[in-house]
Scaffold this motif. Structure first.
Motif, PDB file in Angstrom:
ATOM      1  N   THR A 151       0.824  -1.219   0.000  1.00  0.00           N
ATOM      2  CA  THR A 151       0.000   0.000   0.000  1.00  0.00           C
ATOM      3  C   THR A 151       0.850   1.258   0.000  1.00  0.00           C
ATOM      4  N   THR A 152       2.112   1.117   0.407  1.00  0.00           N
ATOM      5  CA  THR A 152       3.014   2.273   0.438  1.00  0.00           C
ATOM      6  C   THR A 152       3.049   3.002  -0.892  1.00  0.00           C
ATOM      7  N   VAL A 153       2.990   2.237  -2.000  1.00  0.00           N
ATOM      8  CA  VAL A 153       3.101   2.823  -3.342  1.00  0.00           C
ATOM      9  C   VAL A 153       1.982   3.824  -3.584  1.00  0.00           C
ATOM     10  N   THR A 154       0.795   3.549  -3.037  1.00  0.00           N
ATOM     11  CA  THR A 154      -0.346   4.443  -3.275  1.00  0.00           C
ATOM     12  C   THR A 154      -0.578   5.411  -2.115  1.00  0.00           C
ATOM     13  N   ASN A 155       0.222   5.301  -1.055  1.00  0.00           N
ATOM     14  CA  ASN A 155       0.074   6.199   0.088  1.00  0.00           C
ATOM     15  C   ASN A 155       0.576   7.597  -0.233  1.00  0.00           C
ATOM     16  N   ALA A 156       0.202   8.539   0.624  1.00  0.00           N
ATOM     17  CA  ALA A 156       0.770   9.887   0.516  1.00  0.00           C
ATOM     18  C   ALA A 156       2.261   9.837   0.833  1.00  0.00           C
ATOM     19  N   VAL A 157       2.651   8.908   1.735  1.00  0.00           N
ATOM     20  CA  VAL A 157       4.074   8.735   2.081  1.00  0.00           C
ATOM     21  C   VAL A 157       4.573   7.504   1.325  1.00  0.00           C
ATOM     22  N   SER A 158       5.013   7.721   0.089  1.00  0.00           N
ATOM     23  CA  SER A 158       5.375   6.584  -0.769  1.00  0.00           C
ATOM     24  C   SER A 158       6.811   6.121  -0.557  1.00  0.00           C
ATOM     25  N   TRP A 159       7.553   6.776   0.366  1.00  0.00           N
ATOM     26  CA  TRP A 159       8.975   6.424   0.568  1.00  0.00           C
ATOM     27  C   TRP A 159       9.202   5.659   1.873  1.00  0.00           C
ATOM     28  N   ARG A 160       8.111   5.410   2.622  1.00  0.00           N
ATOM     29  CA  ARG A 160       8.289   4.705   3.903  1.00  0.00           C
ATOM     30  C   ARG A 160       7.138   3.729   4.131  1.00  0.00           C
ATOM     31  N   SER A 161       7.481   2.497   4.491  1.00  0.00           N
ATOM     32  CA  SER A 161       6.456   1.482   4.763  1.00  0.00           C
ATOM     33  C   SER A 161       5.925   1.632   6.185  1.00  0.00           C
ATOM     34  N   GLU A 162       4.725   1.128   6.396  1.00  0.00           N
ATOM     35  CA  GLU A 162       4.151   1.147   7.740  1.00  0.00           C
ATOM     36  C   GLU A 162       4.621  -0.095   8.511  1.00  0.00           C
ATOM     37  N   GLY A 163       4.501  -0.009   9.826  1.00  0.00           N
ATOM     38  CA  GLY A 163       4.791  -1.181  10.664  1.00  0.00           C
ATOM     39  C   GLY A 163       6.262  -1.458  10.884  1.00  0.00           C
ATOM     40  N   ILE A 164       7.135  -0.449  10.672  1.00  0.00           N
ATOM     41  CA  ILE A 164       8.578  -0.641  10.922  1.00  0.00           C
ATOM     42  C   ILE A 164       8.813  -0.627  12.436  1.00  0.00           C
ATOM     43  N   LYS A 165       9.613  -1.569  12.933  1.00  0.00           N
ATOM     44  CA  LYS A 165       9.871  -1.641  14.383  1.00  0.00           C
ATOM     45  C   LYS A 165      11.366  -1.797  14.650  1.00  0.00           C
ATOM     46  N   TYR A 166      11.860  -1.047  15.635  1.00  0.00           N
ATOM     47  CA  TYR A 166      13.246  -1.165  16.101  1.00  0.00           C
ATOM     48  C   TYR A 166      13.244  -1.275  17.618  1.00  0.00           C
ATOM     49  N   LYS A 167      14.165  -2.070  18.169  1.00  0.00           N
ATOM     50  CA  LYS A 167      14.295  -2.172  19.628  1.00  0.00           C
ATOM     51  C   LYS A 167      14.842  -0.858  20.196  1.00  0.00           C
ATOM     52  N   LYS A 168      15.815  -0.286  19.475  1.00  0.00           N
ATOM     53  CA  LYS A 168      16.437   0.966  19.911  1.00  0.00           C
ATOM     54  C   LYS A 168      16.206   1.991  18.808  1.00  0.00           C
ATOM     55  N   ASN A 169      15.566   3.111  19.151  1.00  0.00           N
ATOM     56  CA  ASN A 169      15.246   4.138  18.146  1.00  0.00           C
ATOM     57  C   ASN A 169      16.333   5.204  18.117  1.00  0.00           C
ATOM     58  N   GLU A 170      16.971   5.331  16.937  1.00  0.00           N
ATOM     59  CA  GLU A 170      18.087   6.273  16.799  1.00  0.00           C
ATOM     60  C   GLU A 170      18.052   6.947  15.431  1.00  0.00           C
ATOM     61  N   VAL A 171      18.633   8.156  15.373  1.00  0.00           N
ATOM     62  CA  VAL A 171      18.836   8.857  14.096  1.00  0.00           C
ATOM     63  C   VAL A 171      20.278   9.332  14.061  1.00  0.00           C
ATOM     64  N   PHE A 172      20.982   9.009  12.990  1.00  0.00           N
ATOM     65  CA  PHE A 172      22.360   9.475  12.800  1.00  0.00           C
ATOM     66  C   PHE A 172      22.339  10.552  11.709  1.00  0.00           C
ATOM     67  N   ILE A 173      22.866  11.733  12.035  1.00  0.00           N
ATOM     68  CA  ILE A 173      22.874  12.865  11.092  1.00  0.00           C
ATOM     69  C   ILE A 173      24.325  13.175  10.742  1.00  0.00           C
ATOM     70  N   ASP A 174      24.651  13.127   9.468  1.00  0.00           N
ATOM     71  CA  ASP A 174      25.996  13.500   8.996  1.00  0.00           C
ATOM     72  C   ASP A 174      25.902  14.804   8.216  1.00  0.00           C
ATOM     73  N   VAL A 175      26.646  15.811   8.666  1.00  0.00           N
ATOM     74  CA  VAL A 175      26.741  17.077   7.917  1.00  0.00           C
ATOM     75  C   VAL A 175      28.095  17.053   7.214  1.00  0.00           C
ATOM     76  N   ILE A 176      28.070  16.898   5.894  1.00  0.00           N
ATOM     77  CA  ILE A 176      29.322  16.738   5.120  1.00  0.00           C
ATOM     78  C   ILE A 176      29.480  17.937   4.186  1.00  0.00           C
ATOM     79  N   GLU A 177      30.615  18.623   4.308  1.00  0.00           N
ATOM     80  CA  GLU A 177      30.883  19.777   3.435  1.00  0.00           C
ATOM     81  C   GLU A 177      32.134  19.526   2.602  1.00  0.00           C
ATOM     82  N   SER A 178      32.012  19.788   1.296  1.00  0.00           N
ATOM     83  CA  SER A 178      33.164  19.679   0.382  1.00  0.00           C
ATOM     84  C   SER A 178      33.585  21.087  -0.009  1.00  0.00           C
TER      85      SER A 178
END
Length: 424
Positions: A151-178
């Protein structure tokens, strides 16, 4: 309007696979592509768009393949090129290497992907993680229950599936400048700019809403908090998940992120950049006998920062031989196939100066061909540091289940097109 058909050709111009989306251009027109390309190459007029009659070819080259889109309308060229590069990205995700062999080995998957990526000449589902949910390389093993499109393909959010689960919730942000810098032989900076990107690796359950705050000058001026260091970003480009209307109204970067790795945004900062690694060179040429090179490298960044894996590439004459080197740190080696001396320094602290001397023999018979004067180029990476001073001020993670998540931020500055011209 968009593309009429997409072709994948080998280096000889033979069609490996193609997909006709609109049927308004004769598929035999592709036979004119290779002769046109060769003719343009001979005339020195190579261009990304070529025409034969009223048919236009928009093409890119990747490895040993040509990807060509045909159209007979006034199409949106930037859309078509974005799509061709997206095809390369998706195929590479699937087959690891995109080349002639991987197309021939995966005909069925390639056809299925071409069907899903574009419909009637317009890009559709281009997120490889979503495509991998229902187009798999084990086509024969598919169970009947799994063949329905997510259903993700027809959802408004077509880049993320529903029902994703993680034991530990984290976000890693890399700021890279050339950093792109061009310094002339007199030591003046002729051009400089910073090209940056913010990359994410999200490991979050459910459908979280993220808000990212940067020290953006326009935002600070809007809110009246014009204190501290701010940056002016130009040419800002976002991933499709970012709500552009929010950004345009109040400069808030608000989005539901794709799962796993993605590039959230890229930007350019047009500013005068002081070269972080300054190179002074003296190249003395004694005709018919030898060339002596002295290169001094100085770290013009904070003393507490360290540049890693520094490479200083110094051009030498093509007929040079018998190299001898002396370095105050690191190691130097001669790369004859590229006519270069590569001086490698694993760890280069800020404020330090290092020296490299090289001695080459020259043949007694002069080389008749006039050689150009290629510049010295430098490669490096400095962690925990950004030249522009861009900062992630906050990352808010909101999810209906109310879990706590950890954001991690890392800053990296690296060399882009970093060139210093020489007198010799």
């Amino acid at each position: 309007m968009s593309a009429s058909a997409i072709f994948v050709l080998d280096l000889k111009g033979k069609v490996l696979i193609c997909r006709n989306y609109k049927g308004d251009v004769d598929m035999a027109e592709i036979d004119h592509f290779m002769p046109l390309l060769m003719q343009h190459e001979e005339d020195g007029l190579l261009s990304p768009v070529m025409s034969h009659g009223n048919v236009h070819f928009m093409w890119i080259k990747h490895s040993n393949l040509y990807l060509v889109a045909t159209t007979n309308k006034n199409s949106n060229a930037s859309l078509v090129y974005s799509f061709l590069y997206k095809i390369v990205e998706v195929f590479t995700e699937y087959f690891k290497e995109l080349e002639e062999e991987s197309i021939q080995d995966n005909f069925v998957v390639v056809y299925e992907l071409l069907d899903e990526l574009m419909d009637f000449g317009f890009p559709q589902t281009t997120e490889s993680k979503i495509l991998q949910e229902y187009i798999t390389q084990e086509g024969a093993k598919l169970e009947v229950t799994k063949t329905k499109v997510p259903t993700t393909v027809t959802n408004a959010v077509s880049w993320r599936s529903e029902g994703i689960k993680y034991k530990k919730n984290e976000v890693f942000i890399d700021v890279i400048e050339s950093i792109n810098v061009l310094v002339n032989a007199n030591g003046s900076v002729m051009s400089s700019d910073i090209v940056g990107s913010i990359k994410l690796k999200t490991m979050l359950s459910g459908m979280p809403e993220l808000r990212l705050g940067l020290n953006d000058r326009v935002l600070f001026a809007l809110t009246g908090r014009d204190k501290g260091k701010t940056v002016v970003m130009e040419d800002v480009k976002f991933h499709q998940c970012v709500r552009l209307s929010r950004f345009e109204s109040d400069r808030t970067i608000s989005f539901i992120p794709p799962d796993g790795e993605s590039e959230l945004m890229s930007y350019r900062i047009n500013t005068h950049v002081k070269p972080l690694i300054w190179i002074e060179s003296v190249i003395e040429k004694f005709s018919h006998s030898r060339v002596e090179i002295m290169v001094k490298a100085k770290g013009q960044f904070k003393k507490q920062s360290v540049a890693n894996n520094v490479e200083v590439r110094v051009p030498v004459p093509s007929d040079a031989d018998s190299p001898k080197f002396k370095t105050s740190t690191g190691s130097a080696k001669y790369v004859p196939e590229k006519n270069l001396v590569v001086w490698t320094i694993k760890s280069f602290p800020g404020g330090k100066e290092f020296l490299m001397r090289a001695h080459f023999g020259l043949p007694s018979v002069e080389n008749d061909e006039a050689e150009g004067k290629p510049p010295i180029t430098v490669k490096f990476e400095i962690p925990y540091f950004t030249v522009s001073g861009i900062q992630v001020r906050y990352m808010k993670i909101i999810e209906k289940s109310g879990y706590q998540a950890l954001p991690w931020v890392r800053y990296i500055t690296q060399s882009g097109d970093y060139q210093l011209r020489t007198n010799v």
